[in-house]
Design a protein around this motif. Structure first.
Motif, PDB file in Angstrom:
ATOM      1  N   ASP A 140      38.638 -17.382  41.186  1.00  0.00           N
ATOM      2  CA  ASP A 140      38.402 -17.319  39.597  1.00  0.00           C
ATOM      3  C   ASP A 140      37.961 -18.481  39.107  1.00  0.00           C
ATOM      4  O   ASP A 140      37.072 -18.514  38.068  1.00  0.00           O
ATOM      5  CB  ASP A 140      40.175 -17.135  39.154  1.00  0.00           C
ATOM      6  N   LEU A 141      38.358 -19.842  39.655  1.00  0.00           N
ATOM      7  CA  LEU A 141      37.676 -20.942  39.376  1.00  0.00           C
ATOM      8  C   LEU A 141      36.267 -20.963  39.511  1.00  0.00           C
ATOM      9  O   LEU A 141      35.463 -21.434  38.765  1.00  0.00           O
ATOM     10  CB  LEU A 141      38.339 -22.079  39.993  1.00  0.00           C
ATOM     11  N   GLU A 142      35.898 -20.530  40.875  1.00  0.00           N
ATOM     12  CA  GLU A 142      34.413 -20.303  41.081  1.00  0.00           C
ATOM     13  C   GLU A 142      33.556 -19.742  39.974  1.00  0.00           C
ATOM     14  O   GLU A 142      32.506 -20.077  39.540  1.00  0.00           O
ATOM     15  CB  GLU A 142      34.069 -20.085  42.358  1.00  0.00           C
ATOM     16  N   ALA A 143      33.948 -18.655  39.604  1.00  0.00           N
ATOM     17  CA  ALA A 143      33.528 -17.667  38.503  1.00  0.00           C
ATOM     18  C   ALA A 143      33.374 -18.490  37.121  1.00  0.00           C
ATOM     19  O   ALA A 143      32.466 -18.140  36.435  1.00  0.00           O
ATOM     20  CB  ALA A 143      34.291 -16.554  38.302  1.00  0.00           C
ATOM     21  N   LEU A 144      34.412 -19.060  36.763  1.00  0.00           N
ATOM     22  CA  LEU A 144      34.197 -19.958  35.772  1.00  0.00           C
ATOM     23  C   LEU A 144      33.328 -21.283  35.676  1.00  0.00           C
ATOM     24  O   LEU A 144      32.398 -21.342  34.717  1.00  0.00           O
ATOM     25  CB  LEU A 144      35.781 -20.517  35.402  1.00  0.00           C
ATOM     26  N   ILE A 145      33.353 -21.738  36.846  1.00  0.00           N
ATOM     27  CA  ILE A 145      32.098 -23.005  37.109  1.00  0.00           C
ATOM     28  C   ILE A 145      30.916 -22.516  37.033  1.00  0.00           C
ATOM     29  O   ILE A 145      30.125 -23.166  36.442  1.00  0.00           O
ATOM     30  CB  ILE A 145      32.565 -23.795  38.446  1.00  0.00           C
ATOM     31  N   ALA A 146      30.620 -21.213  37.360  1.00  0.00           N
ATOM     32  CA  ALA A 146      29.296 -20.749  37.238  1.00  0.00           C
ATOM     33  C   ALA A 146      28.628 -20.694  35.681  1.00  0.00           C
ATOM     34  O   ALA A 146      27.524 -20.572  35.678  1.00  0.00           O
ATOM     35  CB  ALA A 146      29.061 -19.373  37.811  1.00  0.00           C
ATOM     36  N   GLN A 147      29.747 -20.758  34.775  1.00  0.00           N
ATOM     37  CA  GLN A 147      29.287 -20.327  33.375  1.00  0.00           C
ATOM     38  C   GLN A 147      29.127 -21.880  32.572  1.00  0.00           C
ATOM     39  O   GLN A 147      28.853 -21.990  31.536  1.00  0.00           O
ATOM     40  CB  GLN A 147      30.322 -19.779  32.813  1.00  0.00           C
ATOM     41  N   ILE A 148      29.792 -22.772  33.330  1.00  0.00           N
ATOM     42  CA  ILE A 148      29.611 -24.252  32.942  1.00  0.00           C
ATOM     43  C   ILE A 148      28.049 -24.677  32.677  1.00  0.00           C
ATOM     44  O   ILE A 148      27.431 -24.397  33.947  1.00  0.00           O
ATOM     45  CB  ILE A 148      30.310 -25.193  33.516  1.00  0.00           C
ATOM     46  N   PRO A 149      27.493 -25.257  31.613  1.00  0.00           N
ATOM     47  CA  PRO A 149      26.126 -25.869  31.475  1.00  0.00           C
ATOM     48  C   PRO A 149      25.928 -26.862  32.733  1.00  0.00           C
ATOM     49  O   PRO A 149      26.608 -27.358  32.973  1.00  0.00           O
ATOM     50  CB  PRO A 149      26.297 -26.268  29.977  1.00  0.00           C
ATOM     51  N   ALA A 150      24.621 -26.677  33.024  1.00  0.00           N
ATOM     52  CA  ALA A 150      24.174 -27.353  34.163  1.00  0.00           C
ATOM     53  C   ALA A 150      24.214 -29.093  33.899  1.00  0.00           C
ATOM     54  O   ALA A 150      24.433 -29.767  34.802  1.00  0.00           O
ATOM     55  CB  ALA A 150      22.849 -26.900  34.575  1.00  0.00           C
ATOM     56  N   THR A 151      23.849 -29.366  32.621  1.00  0.00           N
ATOM     57  CA  THR A 151      23.959 -30.481  32.082  1.00  0.00           C
ATOM     58  C   THR A 151      25.423 -31.253  32.280  1.00  0.00           C
ATOM     59  O   THR A 151      25.431 -32.642  32.312  1.00  0.00           O
ATOM     60  CB  THR A 151      23.880 -30.640  30.589  1.00  0.00           C
ATOM     61  N   GLU A 152      26.378 -30.373  32.537  1.00  0.00           N
ATOM     62  CA  GLU A 152      27.777 -30.871  33.024  1.00  0.00           C
ATOM     63  C   GLU A 152      27.791 -31.471  34.476  1.00  0.00           C
ATOM     64  O   GLU A 152      29.043 -32.033  34.817  1.00  0.00           O
ATOM     65  CB  GLU A 152      28.760 -30.036  32.611  1.00  0.00           C
ATOM     66  N   PHE A 153      26.924 -31.500  35.318  1.00  0.00           N
ATOM     67  CA  PHE A 153      26.748 -31.584  36.508  1.00  0.00           C
ATOM     68  C   PHE A 153      25.617 -32.849  36.840  1.00  0.00           C
ATOM     69  O   PHE A 153      24.637 -32.323  37.282  1.00  0.00           O
ATOM     70  CB  PHE A 153      26.635 -30.657  37.541  1.00  0.00           C
ATOM     71  N   ASP A 154      26.081 -33.902  36.729  1.00  0.00           N
ATOM     72  CA  ASP A 154      25.086 -35.105  36.783  1.00  0.00           C
ATOM     73  C   ASP A 154      25.642 -36.313  37.266  1.00  0.00           C
ATOM     74  O   ASP A 154      26.455 -36.868  36.297  1.00  0.00           O
ATOM     75  CB  ASP A 154      24.301 -35.327  35.469  1.00  0.00           C
ATOM     76  N   ASP A 155      25.458 -36.659  38.510  1.00  0.00           N
ATOM     77  CA  ASP A 155      26.072 -37.968  38.935  1.00  0.00           C
ATOM     78  C   ASP A 155      25.547 -39.319  38.646  1.00  0.00           C
ATOM     79  O   ASP A 155      25.892 -40.460  38.909  1.00  0.00           O
ATOM     80  CB  ASP A 155      26.326 -37.827  40.453  1.00  0.00           C
ATOM     81  N   GLU A 156      24.590 -39.166  37.691  1.00  0.00           N
ATOM     82  CA  GLU A 156      23.833 -40.518  37.279  1.00  0.00           C
ATOM     83  C   GLU A 156      24.001 -40.770  35.753  1.00  0.00           C
ATOM     84  O   GLU A 156      23.530 -41.576  35.074  1.00  0.00           O
ATOM     85  CB  GLU A 156      22.158 -40.408  37.500  1.00  0.00           C
ATOM     86  N   ASP A 157      24.844 -39.934  34.967  1.00  0.00           N
ATOM     87  CA  ASP A 157      25.057 -40.130  33.613  1.00  0.00           C
ATOM     88  C   ASP A 157      26.240 -40.921  33.200  1.00  0.00           C
ATOM     89  O   ASP A 157      26.673 -40.992  32.050  1.00  0.00           O
ATOM     90  CB  ASP A 157      25.043 -38.484  32.892  1.00  0.00           C
ATOM     91  N   ASP A 158      26.815 -41.640  34.121  1.00  0.00           N
ATOM     92  CA  ASP A 158      28.021 -42.554  33.929  1.00  0.00           C
ATOM     93  C   ASP A 158      29.107 -41.717  33.095  1.00  0.00           C
ATOM     94  O   ASP A 158      29.904 -42.536  32.406  1.00  0.00           O
ATOM     95  CB  ASP A 158      27.363 -43.482  32.894  1.00  0.00           C
ATOM     96  N   ARG A 159      29.429 -40.444  33.416  1.00  0.00           N
ATOM     97  CA  ARG A 159      30.573 -39.867  33.067  1.00  0.00           C
ATOM     98  C   ARG A 159      31.012 -38.854  34.176  1.00  0.00           C
ATOM     99  O   ARG A 159      30.140 -38.341  35.085  1.00  0.00           O
ATOM    100  CB  ARG A 159      30.410 -39.187  31.769  1.00  0.00           C
ATOM    101  N   TYR A 160      32.363 -38.548  34.213  1.00  0.00           N
ATOM    102  CA  TYR A 160      32.908 -37.389  35.130  1.00  0.00           C
ATOM    103  C   TYR A 160      33.539 -36.527  34.125  1.00  0.00           C
ATOM    104  O   TYR A 160      34.422 -36.670  33.751  1.00  0.00           O
ATOM    105  CB  TYR A 160      33.959 -38.253  36.083  1.00  0.00           C
ATOM    106  N   THR A 161      32.870 -35.420  34.309  1.00  0.00           N
ATOM    107  CA  THR A 161      33.223 -34.179  33.354  1.00  0.00           C
ATOM    108  C   THR A 161      34.249 -33.366  33.803  1.00  0.00           C
ATOM    109  O   THR A 161      34.596 -33.264  35.113  1.00  0.00           O
ATOM    110  CB  THR A 161      31.869 -33.419  33.108  1.00  0.00           C
ATOM    111  N   VAL A 162      34.605 -32.464  33.116  1.00  0.00           N
ATOM    112  CA  VAL A 162      35.502 -31.410  33.516  1.00  0.00           C
ATOM    113  C   VAL A 162      34.945 -30.379  34.644  1.00  0.00           C
ATOM    114  O   VAL A 162      35.746 -30.009  35.465  1.00  0.00           O
ATOM    115  CB  VAL A 162      36.188 -30.756  32.202  1.00  0.00           C
ATOM    116  N   GLY A 163      33.693 -30.359  34.387  1.00  0.00           N
ATOM    117  CA  GLY A 163      33.151 -29.297  35.239  1.00  0.00           C
ATOM    118  C   GLY A 163      32.981 -30.102  36.763  1.00  0.00           C
ATOM    119  O   GLY A 163      33.100 -29.505  37.575  1.00  0.00           O
TER     120      GLY A 163
END
Length: 257
Positions: free
Chosen positions: A176-199
């Motif tokens: 269920d969680l994997e299905a939700l993660i697939a809907q999160i915008p790709a911009t929420e997954f960036d290890d160089e933006d100095d933030r740790y997101t919910v995604g």
């Protein structure tokens, strides 16, 4: 270079103050003092400076502190502890299950002694009960005696059933969680933006839930993390709940001994 695990990794040949010449104690519920957890405790919680997921998180998982804890998740003492990580119920902690010796008589009456140093908590065994050395076999081909002799569970059969139920429930929640993660915008997954997101936290918890043995080491923590993360992802990103593949219940944990 990686070195092989030899006797001297755990035992001091010149002696120590611990039983069996162990270099450190095995019954202390502390990641920095427990012999097993000194290695199995590399990245149990997220490191915002890297995209990498969990690495050797068994110690923190057992003690109930692993994972990314969503803002909506709170437990007394900041831990979610199960029977396996409780010194009162499981004094040997990791070693109670992973270093169990037993003897078996083969078909011609010769005694076979397993010292438990394969570190398999539920070793694969042949029809005579002798370990095969394999690590991938069905639950009915495994020996669950250590689960009962450690004091955690009443019988090996009960332990086997609890493992199957826990793994099935957690696998459903992870799906269920994997299905939700697939809907999160790709911009929420960036290890160089100095933030740790919910995604990113959700991805860490998904990987943690799928670490081999996670559902056994601490099913209470893993399921709590998954359910809290699902709720946080839905709320933060305004996502609709996916079609439920699992039952939103912890009924399998009741009467867990």
């Amino acid at each position: 270079e990686h070195l092989a695990i030899t006797c001297a990794v755990c035992h001091d040949p010149h002696g120590s103050d611990n039983p069996a010449q162990l270099r450190f104690s095995i019954d202390v519920p502390d990641e920095d003092q427990n012999l097993c957890m000194m290695c199995h405790n590399k990245r149990g919680t997220p490191d915002p400076t890297t995209f990498r997921g969990p690495h050797a998180p068994e110690g923190p998982t057992l003690l109930g502190v692993a994972g990314w804890w969503p803002p909506n998740m709170s437990f007394p003492g900041g831990r979610v502890v199960g029977t396996h990580g409780t010194p009162e119920a499981n004094p040997g902690l990791c070693a109670s299950c992973h270093v169990q010796s037993f003897s078996v008589e083969d078909e011609v009456g010769v005694e076979f002694l397993s010292t438990g140093h394969s570190f398999e908590a539920t070793p694969c065994v042949d029809a005579g009960g002798i370990p095969t050395g394999e690590s991938d076999c069905a639950p009915e081909e495994r020996k669950y005696d250590s689960c009962a002799t450690s004091g955690c569970h009443g019988t090996p059969e009960l332990a086997r059933g609890l493992q199957i139920n826990a793994e099935n429930q957690i696998a459903a929640d992870a799906g269920d969680l994997e299905a939700l993660i697939a809907q999160i915008p790709a911009t929420e997954f960036d290890d160089e933006d100095d933030r740790y997101t919910v995604g990113e936290g959700a991805q860490f918890n998904l990987e943690l839930a799928r670490v081999p043995g996670a559902a056994v080491h601490n099913p209470f923590l893993i399921e709590a993390l998954l359910l809290a993360t699902i709720n946080e992802v839905e709320s933060r990103y305004g996502l609709g709940a996916p079609a439920r593949t699992g039952v939103r219940s912890s009924s399998w944990v009741h009467g867990g001994r």
